[in-house]
Write an enzyme that holds these catalytic residues in place. Structure first.
Site, PDB file in Angstrom:
ATOM      1  N   PRO B 123       0.818  -1.223   0.000  1.00  0.00           N
ATOM      2  CA  PRO B 123       0.000   0.000   0.000  1.00  0.00           C
ATOM      3  C   PRO B 123       0.850   1.271   0.000  1.00  0.00           C
ATOM      4  O   PRO B 123       0.487   2.258  -0.633  1.00  0.00           O
ATOM      5  CB  PRO B 123      -0.812  -0.128   1.290  1.00  0.00           C
ATOM      6  CG  PRO B 123      -0.944  -1.604   1.505  1.00  0.00           C
ATOM      7  CD  PRO B 123       0.346  -2.193   1.016  1.00  0.00           C
ATOM      8  N   GLU B 360       5.891  -2.846 -12.911  1.00  0.00           N
ATOM      9  CA  GLU B 360       7.332  -3.164 -12.998  1.00  0.00           C
ATOM     10  C   GLU B 360       8.168  -1.887 -13.131  1.00  0.00           C
ATOM     11  O   GLU B 360       9.113  -1.824 -13.924  1.00  0.00           O
ATOM     12  CB  GLU B 360       7.586  -4.145 -14.139  1.00  0.00           C
ATOM     13  CG  GLU B 360       6.748  -5.411 -13.933  1.00  0.00           C
ATOM     14  CD  GLU B 360       7.317  -6.637 -14.561  1.00  0.00           C
ATOM     15  OE1 GLU B 360       8.519  -6.666 -14.840  1.00  0.00           O
ATOM     16  OE2 GLU B 360       6.538  -7.589 -14.748  1.00  0.00           O
TER      17      GLU B 360
END
Lengths: 87, 480
Positions: B123, B360
């Site tokens: 988070p 990514e």
């Protein structure tokens, strides 16, 4: 600025970038392994330092610094050079 | 395995995909049919990069990118499922796993009986991995106890093995060390969350995981404890490489669809392909697609030089994700209204491509990173004289920034680093295209890329207007 004050200021800046609190930082700590600063973060720290104290640190020299002690020594060296240039 | 073996494998993949893979159905059902996954396993794709000793095919990076590209030409969700398993999912285990860890996990992973996933986003830690809060601490019984939450885990819904990044303070003598942990999702305390609903890549599974007091045996630590940050750099290189290879497949599919359409679609008494504006757009698209492929091949060829692999896969990830999205968007535009209709499959290509600019490593973060690398460790200059102008332009930009900012203070200029990073990425793509060009057409495409890369290198990085005033006004709600 005394060496102690300089060291404390550098510890505060390191604590801003790392999750290690300033009182827990020690001179022998390694920037990557002990403070969790990757290579980009380490360079960011040195650039913040150079900006705050208006130091002209060459990129190649900064790239060699890997420890807290090395950071303090680099700052001391360039502050001395700056003072000598002014006087 | 040499190319004489890879070529038939690629043919088998294409034949299988034609018969069994239905991209629109996968998108609508938000999952890949089980029989498709079994078929991919029967083709040996889940073991493509794994060592032969454990039942894999031992393909090189250069061979593997062709497999992932071939899959992505047909369906990006399928390519992502396989690519994630081969890259982020298993790379750490192949590189640093103990014999016992490999013996336990690699045979089922190679056969496709088990699927791998990689859990690192949290988070509060997306692109900034130094902010990891997932914590593994020694327990009195000698195990580690893992606490924390991981988000957006690709293959999470059916993975049998998770490689989890966790903060491990004190382990291996590193006060702020990170370690990679091999976690079986069936371990008590691991809670797999529901499938996320997404804009694209809907067939690819994405879930969160919550770890609550999970007992992790010490032999589940991958490699040296506390050294995860350095391992992560290599694992992420593989992730970026295979993601980029997938982007090449998307770009080819988008371009093929566009070409088929502009040939038969007539407007103003001429086929679209005869319109000069369309021709220019297609020529640029062809050059970008060639540059993407060349950059991915160049990066894959650096498989054993990990620093170079990291640098080139950063460039490839940004260039290819932007290129794939741009080509999908162009294809949709050339299709006109029909491109906006889901049945043509073009909208799906664009939706699937969108996230590759984010995951990514968000592209803006990677661009800044590429700029920092160029400032601190400039890339080695190639010997090809035809590239000297382009490389000099990027070097000039770097030197001006360093001189203006007086050394290391240049690193405080984030917008300038970002602009330098973009120049680096275009330079790398143009360089790869020039180096690999053999035919006149490839050389023409490379020349077009070099021209554009030179423009990027020489573009001003300071805005001509005071942008901070506009931002302040927007934040205060007084503009527009």
């Amino acid at each position: 600025m005394t060496d102690d004050l300089l060291t404390q200021r550098i510890f505060s800046m390191m604590a801003e970038l790392s999750t290690v609190r300033a009182p827990d930082i020690r001179l022998e700590h390694r920037l990557r392994e002990d403070l969790g600063l990757d290579s980009v973060c380490s360079m960011e720290l040195l650039s913040m330092l150079a900006e705050e104290f208006e130091l002209d640190v060459p990129m190649e020299e900064a790239a060699q610094v890997t420890t807290v002690a090395g950071t303090v020594a680099m700052a001391q060296r360039h502050l001395a050079l700056k003072e000598r240039a002014v006087s | 395995m040499n190319d004489a073996v890879v070529e038939p494998l690629l043919e088998s993949i294409r034949a299988f995909a034609r018969r069994h893979v239905r991209p629109l159905e996968i998108d609508q059902q938000h999952s890949i049919p089980r029989e498709v996954l079994w078929g991919l396993a029967e083709l040996g794709l889940f073991g493509a990069t794994l060592p032969r000793e454990w039942g894999g095919a031992g393909l090189s990076a250069l061979q593997t990118i062709r497999v992932v590209t071939a899959l992505a030409e047909v369906d990006r969700s399928v390519a992502t499922t396989v690519g994630l398993h081969l890259g982020l999912g298993t790379r750490g285990l192949v590189a640093w796993g103990t014999r016992a860890q490999q013996e336990r996990w690699l045979p089922p992973l190679a056969s496709g009986e088990a699927i791998a996933a990689f859990a690192t986003t949290e988070p509060n830690a997306g692109s900034d991995l130094s902010a990891l809060q997932c914590l593994a601490q020694p327990a009195p019984d000698g195990t580690l106890q893992l606490f924390g939450t991981k988000l957006y885990v690709t293959n999470g819904g059916f993975a049998s093995l998770l490689t989890v990044t966790a903060s491990t303070p004190g382990m291996g003598g590193a006060e702020r060390g990170t370690s990679l942990l091999l976690i079986d999702p069936k371990t008590p305390g691991v809670a797999r969350q529901r499938e996320e609903r997404k804009l694209g890549l809907r067939g690819s599974s994405t879930t969160a995981f919550i770890f609550d007091q999970v007992a992790v045996p010490n032999d589940a630590v991958l490699g040296e404890p506390g050294q995860g940050a350095s391992y992560l750099a290599h694992v992420l290189s593989w992730g970026r490489l295979l993601l980029s290879a997938g982007c090449v497949g998307t770009a080819r599919a988008a371009l093929d669809a566009a070409l088929a359409h502009v040939h038969h679609r007539r407007q103003f008494h001429r086929a679209l392909v005869q319109q000069e504006v369309v021709q220019r757009a297609l020529a640029r698209a062809g050059a970008i697609a060639y540059g993407m492929e060349a950059l991915v091949r160049t990066a894959a060829a650096a498989e054993h030089d990990w620093d170079l692999l990291s640098r080139l896969t950063t460039s490839a990830k940004v260039f290819c994700s932007e290129g794939a999205f741009e080509l999908a968007d162009l294809s949709l535009q050339l299709h006109g209204g029909s491109g906006f209709i889901e049945d043509t499959g073009i909208a799906l290509l664009m939706r699937d491509a969108r996230v590759t600019r984010i995951f990514e490593g968000a592209n803006d973060v990677l661009l800044t990173h590429a700029g920092v690398l160029e400032l601190t460790q400039p890339a080695a200059v190639p010997t090809d004289a035809s590239l000297s102008g382009l490389w000099s332009a990027v070097a000039l930009r770097r030197n001006v920034l360093q001189c203006e900012a007086k050394g290391v203070r240049a690193l405080n200029r984030r917008a300038a680093q970002h602009a330098l990073g973009r120049a680096v990425i275009w330079r790398d793509a143009a360089t790869a295209a020039t180096s690999l060009a053999r035919t006149p057409l490839e050389r023409a495409a490379a020349a077009l890329l070099c021209d554009e890369a030179l423009n990027v290198a020489m573009a001003p990085d300071l805005p001509a207007v005071p942008t901070h005033l506009i931002v302040a006004a927007l934040l205060e709600g007084v503009f527009p």
